[in-house]
Structure formats: C-alpha cells, structure tokens
Scaffold this motif. Sequence first.
Motif: not given
Length: 291
Positions: A203, A248-249, A251-252, A257, A262, A265-266, A269
């Motif tokens: 990121w 974030l974590d 979602m991962a 997923y 997703y 969305r990440e 976010y």
Amino acid sequence: SSDLLAWIWGRTVKTDDELILSIIHKSKDHGCLLDDLYNIVFQKELSVSELRERRELVKIVGVNVPPKSFLQGLSEIVSPIRKLACLTGLTAEEKLIAIKCVSSLLSENIQPVEWTTYLETVFPELSYYLQQVLYEDEFLASYFASYTVSRAANQVSEKLTELTKKAARNKHYFVFKTRLSSLEKYIQDREHIVWFDGLGLEWLGLVRGVVSEYKDISMDFRPVRVNLPSVTDSNMTDDEGAPKYRSLDQMAHSYDYSFPEYFAREIEYVSSSLRTIIEGMGPGERVIITS
C-alpha cells in the motif's frame, strides 16, 4: 437535482469553453445535461484535459449512479483503454469497471504508458497503488512492484512466484528489524502513533500518492517485519495505546472475498482513512503510522 442541473446550465451557457458549448448545443434542455455530460465521450474523442473538465462538472452534480444510457454505450466498447477513458470514476460502479479494465490491460501486458494518464484522471487512487516505490533494498522494490501488478491483475505472475521462492530460500524476511523494536523509542517518547492493521508495503504507493495531495505534508518510511506468528497479539504492546484502524485486515481475511469488489473497498478504506489522519493533524505535528 434538477435545480442544480439548471444552475450549471445557466452558468455554463456563458462560457467560451468549446467542450461545454458542444454539450449545451446538443442538449435538448437542462434536464438532459447529466446524460449528455456522460455520453459526450461516445460522440467525440476528448483530450485528457477535457476528460478532467467533464469529470469536475459531473462531480458538481454529485451523481451516485451513472446514467443507464452511458452504461449501455460503455458495454458496447471492446477496448479496455477506450472504456477506461470514457469513465468519470466518480461512482462505485465506474470504479469497479476501471479496475476490470486495468486488470485486463495488465494481464495482456499492455504498456502502462498507453493508459496510465487515463487512470490518473479516472481513478487516481488506483494509479497511486500501482506506482513503483524505490527502496534501498532492491529485492524489496522488485518484489512489491510485481506484487501490486499481480494484485491489480487478479492473477499471480510467474515473476512474483519466483521472487517469493527466492525470498524464502534466502530468508530475506529476517533482514529487517521487527516492528516492535523499531517502535520502542517512539512509544517511550509518547509520539503520536496510529496502528493500521494490514497496511503492508503493497500500500506504500497509495500512501505516498495521498500524502502528495497535501502540499504542506511530507513523509518517509521504514520497512520492518512482524514478530512471528504474525497475529495481532504478538505484535502489539500495552504501552502503545494507539488509535487503531482494523477494517483493512478484516477485509483481507473475509471468507467471501471477491475481486474487484473487495479490492475497490480496500483502496477506498485506505485512502479515506489516510485523509482523515492527515486532516486531523495539527501544525507541525508528526504522526507515525504502523501496521
């Protein structure tokens, strides 16, 4: 709303701008202006500056869903570059389409120089994500450049597979200091620390891109490694007391997923959280973001 569209109509009628004059000339009345703003890309090829201007006008309207006529016209375009250029990127649906276009372009090995300018206009956060970051550690630079491309393409490249195997053979992971040892001094000095769960080096391009939007903010970074096992309890201390961003974590690791939903969305976010952190800073304040 119709009132807002009417206001834009009244303001733009007086302009000498050729793009706006063209749209107004083709519009039956101000109620058609939004559709015409979107669909002008099917009638003429716009320059990048015109695409940006069109995007700003759509942003003023504040649209949440693109017109059906636009989506219909878009569905008839085969070229992912052409399709990407037609988007405004201001709606969730368009961002998903943009990710699919980029995924296709990366999978087909189309050179970024042919489409990056459009992506920067349509979905700047995704263009930030894909920016290569120069690390002092050359292997790290190569690995994450390959990783972000694979992630956006939604497929693991042969290069990334080889780099992963090489990292495992050479135990490259242990070259770096642990997160906790690197934070120890800052914790003791009661620095402003923000804990962003799951914000790995993939990121960093997005982080740097968002920071670059603020002229009075600068940043540097230091790669560190987690303690093993890489679970939260093994990498936090009671002394930190830091604000925590956990989504974030979560979602991962979501069981359902799906790509590109997703992934979009990440990106949203991470970028929105970073802007919240930056805009909450006081003059001269330093914030340490750690994962």
